[in-house]
Design a protein around this motif. Structure first.
Motif, PDB file in Angstrom:
ATOM      1  N   LYS A 187      42.033  48.372  37.350  1.00  0.00           N
ATOM      2  CA  LYS A 187      40.627  48.187  36.998  1.00  0.00           C
ATOM      3  C   LYS A 187      40.158  46.783  37.380  1.00  0.00           C
ATOM      4  O   LYS A 187      39.084  46.611  37.965  1.00  0.00           O
ATOM      5  CB  LYS A 187      40.437  48.430  35.501  1.00  0.00           C
ATOM      6  CG  LYS A 187      39.001  48.371  35.052  1.00  0.00           C
ATOM      7  CD  LYS A 187      38.886  48.723  33.575  1.00  0.00           C
ATOM      8  CE  LYS A 187      37.451  48.626  33.115  1.00  0.00           C
ATOM      9  NZ  LYS A 187      37.299  48.956  31.700  1.00  0.00           N
ATOM     10  N   ALA A 188      40.968  45.777  37.060  1.00  0.00           N
ATOM     11  CA  ALA A 188      40.598  44.395  37.402  1.00  0.00           C
ATOM     12  C   ALA A 188      40.568  44.200  38.915  1.00  0.00           C
ATOM     13  O   ALA A 188      39.672  43.527  39.448  1.00  0.00           O
ATOM     14  CB  ALA A 188      41.564  43.413  36.758  1.00  0.00           C
ATOM     15  N   ASP A 242      40.006  46.495  41.312  1.00  0.00           N
ATOM     16  CA  ASP A 242      38.858  47.163  41.920  1.00  0.00           C
ATOM     17  C   ASP A 242      37.551  46.423  41.623  1.00  0.00           C
ATOM     18  O   ASP A 242      36.690  46.294  42.498  1.00  0.00           O
ATOM     19  CB  ASP A 242      38.788  48.624  41.461  1.00  0.00           C
ATOM     20  CG  ASP A 242      39.896  49.476  42.074  1.00  0.00           C
ATOM     21  OD1 ASP A 242      40.545  49.016  43.045  1.00  0.00           O
ATOM     22  OD2 ASP A 242      40.121  50.596  41.578  1.00  0.00           O
ATOM     23  N   ALA A 243      37.413  45.890  40.410  1.00  0.00           N
ATOM     24  CA  ALA A 243      36.209  45.116  40.077  1.00  0.00           C
ATOM     25  C   ALA A 243      36.161  43.830  40.902  1.00  0.00           C
ATOM     26  O   ALA A 243      35.091  43.430  41.380  1.00  0.00           O
ATOM     27  CB  ALA A 243      36.197  44.796  38.583  1.00  0.00           C
ATOM     28  N   ALA A 244      37.305  43.201  41.084  1.00  0.00           N
ATOM     29  CA  ALA A 244      37.357  41.963  41.872  1.00  0.00           C
ATOM     30  C   ALA A 244      37.040  42.234  43.344  1.00  0.00           C
ATOM     31  O   ALA A 244      36.383  41.415  43.997  1.00  0.00           O
ATOM     32  CB  ALA A 244      38.719  41.302  41.732  1.00  0.00           C
ATOM     33  N   VAL A 245      37.487  43.360  43.865  1.00  0.00           N
ATOM     34  CA  VAL A 245      37.179  43.713  45.262  1.00  0.00           C
ATOM     35  C   VAL A 245      35.671  43.879  45.426  1.00  0.00           C
ATOM     36  O   VAL A 245      35.090  43.424  46.418  1.00  0.00           O
ATOM     37  CB  VAL A 245      37.944  44.996  45.696  1.00  0.00           C
ATOM     38  CG1 VAL A 245      37.382  45.548  46.994  1.00  0.00           C
ATOM     39  CG2 VAL A 245      39.425  44.696  45.834  1.00  0.00           C
ATOM     40  N   GLU A 246      35.032  44.509  44.430  1.00  0.00           N
ATOM     41  CA  GLU A 246      33.572  44.667  44.494  1.00  0.00           C
ATOM     42  C   GLU A 246      32.867  43.314  44.470  1.00  0.00           C
ATOM     43  O   GLU A 246      31.851  43.123  45.126  1.00  0.00           O
ATOM     44  CB  GLU A 246      33.085  45.517  43.329  1.00  0.00           C
ATOM     45  CG  GLU A 246      33.406  46.981  43.470  1.00  0.00           C
ATOM     46  CD  GLU A 246      32.879  47.796  42.302  1.00  0.00           C
ATOM     47  OE1 GLU A 246      31.896  47.366  41.642  1.00  0.00           O
ATOM     48  OE2 GLU A 246      33.446  48.865  42.043  1.00  0.00           O
ATOM     49  N   THR A 247      33.407  42.375  43.710  1.00  0.00           N
ATOM     50  CA  THR A 247      32.781  41.062  43.562  1.00  0.00           C
ATOM     51  C   THR A 247      33.119  40.115  44.706  1.00  0.00           C
ATOM     52  O   THR A 247      32.237  39.465  45.264  1.00  0.00           O
ATOM     53  CB  THR A 247      33.211  40.408  42.230  1.00  0.00           C
ATOM     54  OG1 THR A 247      32.859  41.291  41.162  1.00  0.00           O
ATOM     55  CG2 THR A 247      32.528  39.071  42.028  1.00  0.00           C
ATOM     56  N   TYR A 248      34.415  40.016  45.042  1.00  0.00           N
ATOM     57  CA  TYR A 248      34.881  39.005  45.996  1.00  0.00           C
ATOM     58  C   TYR A 248      35.271  39.564  47.357  1.00  0.00           C
ATOM     59  O   TYR A 248      35.497  38.811  48.296  1.00  0.00           O
ATOM     60  CB  TYR A 248      36.109  38.269  45.439  1.00  0.00           C
ATOM     61  CG  TYR A 248      35.932  37.719  44.057  1.00  0.00           C
ATOM     62  CD1 TYR A 248      34.940  36.784  43.771  1.00  0.00           C
ATOM     63  CD2 TYR A 248      36.752  38.118  43.015  1.00  0.00           C
ATOM     64  CE1 TYR A 248      34.776  36.278  42.487  1.00  0.00           C
ATOM     65  CE2 TYR A 248      36.602  37.618  41.735  1.00  0.00           C
ATOM     66  CZ  TYR A 248      35.612  36.702  41.479  1.00  0.00           C
ATOM     67  OH  TYR A 248      35.457  36.203  40.220  1.00  0.00           O
ATOM     68  N   GLY A 249      35.442  40.873  47.443  1.00  0.00           N
ATOM     69  CA  GLY A 249      35.955  41.470  48.667  1.00  0.00           C
ATOM     70  C   GLY A 249      37.463  41.621  48.584  1.00  0.00           C
ATOM     71  O   GLY A 249      38.121  41.089  47.687  1.00  0.00           O
ATOM     72  N   GLY A 309      41.398  41.170  49.319  1.00  0.00           N
ATOM     73  CA  GLY A 309      42.222  40.026  49.681  1.00  0.00           C
ATOM     74  C   GLY A 309      42.904  39.378  48.502  1.00  0.00           C
ATOM     75  O   GLY A 309      42.966  39.916  47.398  1.00  0.00           O
ATOM     76  N   GLU A 310      43.399  38.168  48.769  1.00  0.00           N
ATOM     77  CA  GLU A 310      44.210  37.438  47.799  1.00  0.00           C
ATOM     78  C   GLU A 310      43.464  37.182  46.490  1.00  0.00           C
ATOM     79  O   GLU A 310      44.043  37.268  45.409  1.00  0.00           O
ATOM     80  CB  GLU A 310      44.670  36.111  48.400  1.00  0.00           C
ATOM     81  CG  GLU A 310      45.568  35.323  47.473  1.00  0.00           C
ATOM     82  CD  GLU A 310      45.985  33.986  48.055  1.00  0.00           C
ATOM     83  OE1 GLU A 310      46.466  33.159  47.259  1.00  0.00           O
ATOM     84  OE2 GLU A 310      45.845  33.763  49.266  1.00  0.00           O
ATOM     85  N   ARG A 311      42.184  36.865  46.569  1.00  0.00           N
ATOM     86  CA  ARG A 311      41.433  36.561  45.351  1.00  0.00           C
ATOM     87  C   ARG A 311      41.377  37.770  44.426  1.00  0.00           C
ATOM     88  O   ARG A 311      41.474  37.628  43.206  1.00  0.00           O
ATOM     89  CB  ARG A 311      40.031  36.088  45.709  1.00  0.00           C
ATOM     90  CG  ARG A 311      39.273  35.531  44.530  1.00  0.00           C
ATOM     91  CD  ARG A 311      38.009  34.840  44.971  1.00  0.00           C
ATOM     92  NE  ARG A 311      37.352  34.215  43.839  1.00  0.00           N
ATOM     93  CZ  ARG A 311      36.177  33.640  43.903  1.00  0.00           C
ATOM     94  NH1 ARG A 311      35.536  33.562  45.060  1.00  0.00           N
ATOM     95  NH2 ARG A 311      35.635  33.110  42.839  1.00  0.00           N
ATOM     96  N   ALA A 312      41.235  38.956  44.982  1.00  0.00           N
ATOM     97  CA  ALA A 312      41.219  40.171  44.166  1.00  0.00           C
ATOM     98  C   ALA A 312      42.568  40.374  43.482  1.00  0.00           C
ATOM     99  O   ALA A 312      42.636  40.747  42.306  1.00  0.00           O
ATOM    100  CB  ALA A 312      40.862  41.389  45.022  1.00  0.00           C
ATOM    101  N   HIS A 313      43.640  40.096  44.194  1.00  0.00           N
ATOM    102  CA  HIS A 313      44.985  40.225  43.611  1.00  0.00           C
ATOM    103  C   HIS A 313      45.204  39.189  42.508  1.00  0.00           C
ATOM    104  O   HIS A 313      45.741  39.512  41.445  1.00  0.00           O
ATOM    105  CB  HIS A 313      46.057  40.097  44.696  1.00  0.00           C
ATOM    106  CG  HIS A 313      46.206  41.323  45.516  1.00  0.00           C
ATOM    107  ND1 HIS A 313      47.216  42.225  45.314  1.00  0.00           N
ATOM    108  CD2 HIS A 313      45.452  41.818  46.523  1.00  0.00           C
ATOM    109  CE1 HIS A 313      47.092  43.222  46.163  1.00  0.00           C
ATOM    110  NE2 HIS A 313      46.030  42.990  46.916  1.00  0.00           N
TER     111      HIS A 313
END
Length: 131
Positions: free
Chosen positions: A24-25, A27-34, A36-40
């Motif tokens: 969940k975190a 997928d939400a991060a991918v929507e916000t940041y795209g 990559g590493e930041r989403a992970h």
């Protein structure tokens, strides 16, 4: 890419709840940041609030909260992550984790030495499980 396709093996071997938090975190991060590493990093930060790494998987913590100085300080802090070890836990908890991981010499280690020994053993077990 959906979290289910990018989930690290240590999380895939963990309880379903841990997998759900990470996914969940992520997928939400991918929507916000795209992608990559930041989403992970964002997904791991969410996971480490409730779980700690023990060996090659994640186990629920007795008390939710930041697991290390990096998590407590947030994005701008210069503190380093403790790689999933709950370094903010009492020394007695760290000794229990070290016992579970069969780390020798744990009874004479300082809290910092326990954190380092657990990190080392976690990495060793993760490598062994992956390959």
């Amino acid at each position: 890419m959906p979290a289910s396709e990018e989930m690290p093996s240590t999380i895939a071997r963990s309880p379903q709840h841990a997998q759900e938090i990470w996914a969940k975190a992520h997928d939400a991060a991918v929507e916000t940041y795209g992608e990559g590493e930041r989403a992970h990093r964002t997904a791991f930060a969410a996971l480490k609030h409730s779980y700690e790494k023990v060996g090659d998987r994640w186990e629920e913590k007795a008390e939710p909260g930041p697991s290390d100085d990096k998590a407590a300080g947030g994005v701008g802090t210069r503190a380093h992550t403790q790689e999933g070890v709950n370094a903010n836990a009492p020394k007695t908890h760290l000794v229990d984790v070290a016992r579970k991981l069969e780390i020798r010499g744990r009874s004479t280690m300082t809290k910092d030495e326990l954190v380092e020994a657990i990190k080392k053993e976690n990495a060793k077990r993760t490598r062994a499980a992956a390959g």
